[in-house]
Enzyme design. Structure first.
Site, PDB file in Angstrom:
ATOM      1  N   ASP A 159      -7.613   9.781  -3.076  1.00 42.23           N
ATOM      2  CA  ASP A 159      -6.455   9.621  -2.038  1.00 42.23           C
ATOM      3  C   ASP A 159      -5.878   8.192  -2.549  1.00 42.23           C
ATOM      4  O   ASP A 159      -4.676   8.102  -2.660  1.00 42.23           O
ATOM      5  CB  ASP A 159      -6.895   9.531  -0.690  1.00 42.23           C
ATOM      6  CG  ASP A 159      -8.141   8.959  -0.358  1.00 42.23           C
ATOM      7  OD1 ASP A 159      -8.965   8.255  -1.269  1.00 42.23           O
ATOM      8  OD2 ASP A 159      -8.420   8.649   0.647  1.00 42.23           O
ATOM      9  N   TYR A 160      -6.585   7.237  -2.604  1.00 42.97           N
ATOM     10  CA  TYR A 160      -6.025   5.845  -2.816  1.00 42.97           C
ATOM     11  C   TYR A 160      -5.266   5.980  -4.427  1.00 42.97           C
ATOM     12  O   TYR A 160      -4.281   5.350  -4.460  1.00 42.97           O
ATOM     13  CB  TYR A 160      -7.454   4.870  -3.202  1.00 42.97           C
ATOM     14  CG  TYR A 160      -7.196   3.517  -3.706  1.00 42.97           C
ATOM     15  CD1 TYR A 160      -6.480   2.759  -2.673  1.00 42.97           C
ATOM     16  CD2 TYR A 160      -7.346   3.101  -4.873  1.00 42.97           C
ATOM     17  CE1 TYR A 160      -6.323   1.251  -3.082  1.00 42.97           C
ATOM     18  CE2 TYR A 160      -7.091   1.962  -5.317  1.00 42.97           C
ATOM     19  CZ  TYR A 160      -6.472   0.931  -4.515  1.00 42.97           C
ATOM     20  OH  TYR A 160      -6.218  -0.160  -5.026  1.00 42.97           O
ATOM     21  N   THR A 161      -6.017   6.537  -5.491  1.00 43.52           N
ATOM     22  CA  THR A 161      -5.404   6.357  -6.662  1.00 43.52           C
ATOM     23  C   THR A 161      -3.970   7.307  -6.573  1.00 43.52           C
ATOM     24  O   THR A 161      -3.113   6.616  -7.438  1.00 43.52           O
ATOM     25  CB  THR A 161      -6.377   6.819  -7.820  1.00 43.52           C
ATOM     26  OG1 THR A 161      -7.508   6.243  -7.544  1.00 43.52           O
ATOM     27  CG2 THR A 161      -5.837   6.754  -8.976  1.00 43.52           C
ATOM     28  N   LYS A 164      -1.351   5.095  -5.353  1.00 39.31           N
ATOM     29  CA  LYS A 164      -0.993   3.958  -5.969  1.00 39.31           C
ATOM     30  C   LYS A 164      -0.270   4.588  -7.314  1.00 39.31           C
ATOM     31  O   LYS A 164       0.630   3.766  -7.646  1.00 39.31           O
ATOM     32  CB  LYS A 164      -2.251   3.026  -6.367  1.00 39.31           C
ATOM     33  CG  LYS A 164      -2.820   2.113  -5.182  1.00 39.31           C
ATOM     34  CD  LYS A 164      -2.093   1.307  -4.729  1.00 39.31           C
ATOM     35  CE  LYS A 164      -2.771   0.446  -3.854  1.00 39.31           C
ATOM     36  NZ  LYS A 164      -1.685  -0.546  -3.234  1.00 39.31           N
TER      37      LYS A 164
END
Length: 254
Positions: A159-161, A164
């Site tokens: 989710d984070y990558t 970003k």
């Protein structure tokens, strides 16, 4: 047109703690006026502003809320002057501990959108709110914060990558559109930083492994990543836009 750092008015989102606080301190060290944005960390944000002196103030706003961002911009302009520079550092609630992250089979779309709302919607709200004043001045600097996990996805931060990655795409398309207004848009992508609240849960063995894998044989600090942000805002980067600078001690060659 360029402006020295000492003449800039900078909004740093998520600036009460961690990398955001290091960025705010770096700009203040160079004489800039600094707006310390926070969502919930009021006590830390106000303490940081007090420590940086009269040219720094704390401003509450949830950057996912366009109206709140517009209201914050009005308040920043009244207190410090029209913003010339925005650093989009705010991070949705996240802990950098690969063992505790959800694998693809468990990951919900809601977890993805939680990251997207802060990373991408937040950036869009900030750009839309600050563009008119920057364009009128013929000068603007936008710096987003990415990750070296684009090149080195060794942990399941799906989710984070992904969020970003979307932010990097917006950084580049925004650079193309805003360039004629004198506004540059760039990204600084760090690796794991030693140490922030978000990385506090990272096992010490992981820090040691990363340090041993970098040419510099150490883990990058928030202060070192903050210096790279200053570069993009400085006159030395006046011809640089749409770029992603990896600041991780050489762990990843992008």
């Amino acid at each position: 047109m360029t402006l020295p750092l000492s003449e800039q008015t900078v909004i740093v989102t998520g600036a009460a703690r961690g990398l955001g606080a290091a960025i705010a301190m770096a700009f203040a060290r160079e004489g800039a006026k600094v707006a310390i944005n926070y969502r919930n960390s009021r006590e830390q944000a106000e303490a940081l502003a007090e420590s940086l002196g009269e040219r720094a103030h704390a401003f509450q706003a949830d950057i996912r809320d366009g109206a709140a961002v517009t209201e914050m911009l009005t308040d920043v302009t009244r207190r410090l002057g029209p913003p010339t520079t925005v650093v989009h550092n705010a991070l949705a609630d996240f802990s950098f501990n690969g063992d505790a992250r959800l694998k693809l089979g468990e990951l919900s779309w809601e977890a993805m959108t939680a990251q997207l709302d802060t990373a991408v919607k937040g950036a869009l709200n900030l750009i839309q709110a600050t563009r008119p004043a920057m364009a009128a001045a013929g000068f603007g600097r936008v710096v987003t914060i990415g990750t070296n996990l684009f090149q080195n996805p060794v942990v399941p931060y799906h989710d984070y990558t992904a969020a970003k990655g979307a932010l990097l795409a917006l950084t580049r398309t925004a650079a193309a559109e805003l360039g004629p207004d004198g506004i540059t848009v760039n990204m600084v992508s760090g690796g794991l930083l030693r140490t922030t609240d978000a990385s506090a849960a990272t096992p010490e063995a992981v820090f040691d492994l990363i340090a041993g894998s970098t040419p510099l044989r150490r883990v990058t600090t928030p202060e070192e990543a903050a210096d790279a942000v200053l570069f993009f805002a400085s006159p030395w980067a006046r011809a640089v836009t749409g770029q992603n600078l990896i600041v991780d001690g050489g762990l990843v060659f992008g």
